[in-house]
Write an enzyme that holds these catalytic residues in place. Structure first.
Site, PDB file in Angstrom:
ATOM      1  CD  GLU A 130      13.117   3.634   8.116  1.00  0.00           C
ATOM      2  OE1 GLU A 130      13.105   4.484   9.033  1.00  0.00           O
ATOM      3  OE2 GLU A 130      13.020   3.908   6.926  1.00  0.00           O
TER       4      GLU A 130
ATOM      5  CE  LYS B 298      -1.800   2.724   3.031  1.00  0.00           C
ATOM      6  NZ  LYS B 298      -1.785   4.019   2.350  1.00  0.00           N
TER       7      LYS B 298
ATOM      8  CD  GLU C  22      10.439  11.884  12.060  1.00  0.00           C
ATOM      9  OE1 GLU C  22       9.371  11.308  12.312  1.00  0.00           O
ATOM     10  OE2 GLU C  22      11.366  11.373  11.410  1.00  0.00           O
TER      11      GLU C  22
ATOM     12  N   GLY D 263       3.540   2.993  13.734  1.00  0.00           N
ATOM     13  CA  GLY D 263       4.387   1.815  13.945  1.00  0.00           C
ATOM     14  C   GLY D 263       4.010   1.090  15.237  1.00  0.00           C
TER      15      GLY D 263
ATOM     16  CB  CYS E 128      13.027   8.425   8.630  1.00  0.00           C
ATOM     17  SG  CYS E 128      13.803   7.442   7.355  1.00  0.00           S
TER      18      CYS E 128
ATOM     19  N   GLY F  39       7.157   4.535   8.335  1.00  0.00           N
ATOM     20  CA  GLY F  39       6.273   5.669   8.584  1.00  0.00           C
ATOM     21  C   GLY F  39       6.470   6.206   9.986  1.00  0.00           C
TER      22      GLY F  39
HETATM   23  P1  NDP Z   1       1.971   7.610   8.697  1.00  0.00           P
HETATM   24  O1  NDP Z   1       2.792   6.775   9.595  1.00  0.00           O
HETATM   25  O2  NDP Z   1       0.552   7.867   9.058  1.00  0.00           O
HETATM   26  O3  NDP Z   1       1.966   6.992   7.225  1.00  0.00           O
HETATM   27  C1  NDP Z   1       2.795   5.962   6.742  1.00  0.00           C
HETATM   28  C2  NDP Z   1       1.983   4.938   5.970  1.00  0.00           C
HETATM   29  O4  NDP Z   1       1.136   4.212   6.862  1.00  0.00           O
HETATM   30  C3  NDP Z   1       1.048   5.541   4.936  1.00  0.00           C
HETATM   31  O5  NDP Z   1       0.956   4.684   3.825  1.00  0.00           O
HETATM   32  C4  NDP Z   1      -0.257   5.616   5.706  1.00  0.00           C
HETATM   33  O6  NDP Z   1      -1.354   5.738   4.866  1.00  0.00           O
HETATM   34  C5  NDP Z   1      -0.230   4.302   6.448  1.00  0.00           C
HETATM   35  N1  NDP Z   1      -1.058   4.218   7.647  1.00  0.00           N
HETATM   36  C6  NDP Z   1      -1.613   5.213   8.381  1.00  0.00           C
HETATM   37  N2  NDP Z   1      -2.292   4.710   9.428  1.00  0.00           N
HETATM   38  C7  NDP Z   1      -2.168   3.355   9.379  1.00  0.00           C
HETATM   39  C8  NDP Z   1      -2.631   2.273  10.195  1.00  0.00           C
HETATM   40  N3  NDP Z   1      -3.329   2.484  11.296  1.00  0.00           N
HETATM   41  N4  NDP Z   1      -2.292   1.011   9.848  1.00  0.00           N
HETATM   42  C9  NDP Z   1      -1.531   0.784   8.750  1.00  0.00           C
HETATM   43  N5  NDP Z   1      -1.085   1.762   7.943  1.00  0.00           N
HETATM   44  C10 NDP Z   1      -1.375   3.035   8.243  1.00  0.00           C
HETATM   45  O7  NDP Z   1       2.723   8.974   8.480  1.00  0.00           O
HETATM   46  P2  NDP Z   1       2.073  10.374   8.039  1.00  0.00           P
HETATM   47  O8  NDP Z   1       2.067  10.428   6.585  1.00  0.00           O
HETATM   48  O9  NDP Z   1       0.785  10.621   8.748  1.00  0.00           O
HETATM   49  O10 NDP Z   1       3.142  11.391   8.624  1.00  0.00           O
HETATM   50  C11 NDP Z   1       3.091  11.794   9.983  1.00  0.00           C
HETATM   51  C12 NDP Z   1       4.486  11.935  10.533  1.00  0.00           C
HETATM   52  O11 NDP Z   1       5.155  10.695  10.497  1.00  0.00           O
HETATM   53  C13 NDP Z   1       5.382  12.860   9.756  1.00  0.00           C
HETATM   54  O12 NDP Z   1       5.196  14.176  10.103  1.00  0.00           O
HETATM   55  C14 NDP Z   1       6.729  12.341  10.122  1.00  0.00           C
HETATM   56  O13 NDP Z   1       7.147  12.913  11.342  1.00  0.00           O
HETATM   57  C15 NDP Z   1       6.526  10.878  10.298  1.00  0.00           C
HETATM   58  N6  NDP Z   1       6.920  10.089   9.106  1.00  0.00           N
HETATM   59  C16 NDP Z   1       8.060   9.368   9.157  1.00  0.00           C
HETATM   60  C17 NDP Z   1       8.476   8.665   8.052  1.00  0.00           C
HETATM   61  C18 NDP Z   1       9.717   7.868   8.052  1.00  0.00           C
HETATM   62  O14 NDP Z   1      10.248   7.582   7.002  1.00  0.00           O
HETATM   63  N7  NDP Z   1      10.192   7.442   9.194  1.00  0.00           N
HETATM   64  C19 NDP Z   1       7.733   8.691   6.799  1.00  0.00           C
HETATM   65  C20 NDP Z   1       6.497   9.425   6.871  1.00  0.00           C
HETATM   66  C21 NDP Z   1       6.153  10.107   7.986  1.00  0.00           C
HETATM   67  P3  NDP Z   1      -1.772   7.210   4.352  1.00  0.00           P
HETATM   68  O15 NDP Z   1      -0.579   7.931   3.907  1.00  0.00           O
HETATM   69  O16 NDP Z   1      -2.609   6.909   3.220  1.00  0.00           O
HETATM   70  O17 NDP Z   1      -2.453   7.844   5.512  1.00  0.00           O
END
Ligand code: NDP
Length: 478
Positions: free
Chosen positions: A258, A184, A389, A241, A292, A236
């Site tokens: 991660e 996804k 972050e 996580g 990240c 994410g």
């Molecule tokens: P999320 O953790 O919400 O998104 C990462 C992925 O997980 C997306 O594909 C998201 O879908 C999906 N997702 C969201 N909720 C769930 C769930 N309950 N179960 C399974 N999958 C889920 O990050 P955000 O985009 O909301 O960003 C928020 C913050 O996270 C950022 O400001 C940043 O600080 C951090 N972040 C860190 C990252 C990293 O690489 N470590 C990457 C991205 C964000 P969808 O996008 O469609 O909501």
């Protein structure tokens, strides 16, 4: 130092042919969603709608997992490694052939500068497929026993900051080890994953080996919680996580996470200042700081603080912010309105808590989501901008006097993904590296990635490694 005037040098977007709407990629075909729901993906630089994308519900996720299971049992897991390798090599070569198109598409959907998608993201995507193609027929030499077995169906959820690169980090090792996948992509950046689905068709990958289900968080949740998934891989936020870890704890699913980071980039007084300043800029302004492992906390030795800061300010004044498709652009658009709101909010908190905010003179486009490169000085370890972050182009500057103090401050974070050390003394690099609680420590460089090198964190940055021989373990039953 004044900025040179450059004429606009936009990369043509005509190489990309967008469909008006995209279905889900299940069992080798694009298919409509069961309940007909869809959402729009936009360009964050202009807010223009790029395409309509299907929102997968639980019934679609179920269909995708079943397709992956069938492909696992009847085609992929039984195929000799050298045959799987051929597909991975083929995919890697098609990515290279379509590199320009993929780079433009990534910049359109994500907002990142074309210079980065063209020179960093897409070449690394191809490199990941080439590297793992090489492993597919050599798994018995990877150190996990004479005949390591795959896990089954992998459910993979990825973020929006490196959409195609995160897909490659997830899909390439999974396929090399003999697993099939349902992936996804993030809601705001689904287009390169859908282009990848076309590449799977072009490569004649057996149906069901790769399935792409688009949607938002609920789709991600349905995927990771599906009982037919054997392995969950997530990149994410730490918050999501933790939810995933909780959901998978009572199951037999193998999980790798991660998550976030708050890396220290540590500059000692003997560091070559110009080189360090380039590393600082790359550390936090690359990809608008949506990284990240970004070096979001700069720790400068007090004796060179004034010099480093003056140099850094001069350098920031030369950064070009604007059209992501312009080849001169250094800083592109923030990926979404929600992320922009979060960056603004935390920056306001930084000021309210007493840190001093500075940005170079910088005109922001009227449409789209933009934030100028920003420095905070006078930051203490207790400030939220030093602890949380921000995931944007915002750098918090702190100082230290001794190496021991640098280690203490660098490790004073719930995260542990990466760190940078700038000094000309090799002994100091080794001394620091052995004490920093970070999965990756860069010395006199920053944000260097390579498929052969394992990447992952300590503490709240997650667990498991991606890349290198270590990364294979996540996809093998060992
Ligand atoms: P999320 O953790 O919400 O998104 C990462 C992925 O997980 C997306 O594909 C998201 O879908 C999906 N997702 C969201 N909720 C769930 C769930 N309950 N179960 C399974 N999958 C889920 O990050 P955000 O985009 O909301 O960003 C928020 C913050 O996270 C950022 O400001 C940043 O600080 C951090 N972040 C860190 C990252 C990293 O690489 N470590 C990457 C991205 C964000 P969808 O996008 O469609 O909501």
């Amino acid at each position: 130092m004044a900025k040179f005037e450059y004429a606009p040098a936009p990369e043509s977007r005509s190489i990309v042919s967008l469909r008006e709407s995209y279905g889900l990629f299940i069992n080798g075909e694009f298919t409509p969603g069961a309940d007909g729901r869809a959402f729009k993906t936009i360009s964050p630089a202009t807010e223009e709608v790029l395409a309509e994308v299907t929102e997968a519900g639980p019934a679609d996720v179920d269909r995708a997992v079943n397709a992956a299971r069938k492909a696992y049992e009847h085609a992929w897991s039984a195929m000799p490694g050298r045959e799987r390798a051929k597909y991975l090599f083929r995919i890697a070569r098609i990515i290279q052939e379509r590199a320009r198109e993929l780079a433009v598409l990534e910049s359109l959907d994500n907002g990142k500068p074309i210079r980065e998608s063209r020179d960093v993201d897409i070449p690394l995507v191809a490199a990941h497929f080439f590297y793992h193609a090489g492993w597919a027929d050599k798994l018995e030499y990877a150190g996990y026993g004479p005949a390591p077995r795959p896990l089954g169906v992998a459910g993979q959820v990825i973020p929006w900051n490196f959409p195609l690169l995160m897909l490659a980090w997830k899909i390439a090792p999974a396929l090399a080890c003999g697993n099939t996948v349902v992936l996804k992509p993030a809601e705001t950046t689904p287009l390169t994953a859908l282009a990848f689905a076309e590449i799977c068709q072009q490569a004649d990958l057996p149906p069901g080996v790769v399935n792409i289900v688009t949607g938002a968080g609920e789709t991600g949740r349905a995927l990771v919680e599906h009982p037919g998934v054997d392995k969950v891989a997530f990149t994410g936020s730490t918050e999501v996580g933790k939810q995933i870890a909780r959901a998978c704890a009572p199951t037999r699913k193998k999980v790798t996470l991660e998550l976030g980071g708050k890396a220290a980039n540590i500059v000692f007084e003997d560091a070559p200042v110009d080189q360090a300043v380039e590393g600082i800029v790359n550390g936090i302004f690359f990809n608008q700081g949506h990284v990240c492992c970004a070096g979001s906390r700069l720790l400068v030795q007090e004796s060179v603080y004034a010099e480093v800061l003056a140099s850094l300010r001069r350098r920031l004044a030369t950064l070009r912010l604007g059209d992501p498709l312009d080849k001169n652009t250094d800083v592109g658009a923030i990926n979404s309105a929600a992320q922009l709101a979060k960056i603004r909010e935390l920056s306001e908190v930084g000021e309210a808590e007493g840190a001093q905010r500075w940005s170079p003179p910088c005109e922001l486009p009227v449409k789209g989501f933009w934030f100028p490169p920003t420095l905070f000085t006078g930051v203490s370890q207790a400030h939220r901008i030093a602890r949380e972050e921000i995931f944007g182009p915002v750098l918090s500057v702190l100082t230290f006097r001794t190496p021991a103090e640098a280690v203490e401050k660098a490790n004073n974070t719930p995260y542990g993904l990466s760190a940078g050390v700038w000094t000309e003394k090799g002994s100091l690099i080794l001394w620091m590296a052995s004490r920093l609680r970070a999965g990756v420590v860069w010395a006199n460089t920053f944000n260097k990635f390579d498929p052969t090198s394992p990447f992952g964190g300590y503490k709240e940055s997650g667990y498991g490694r991606e890349g290198g021989r270590h990364g294979l373990e996540a996809y093998l039953d060992v």
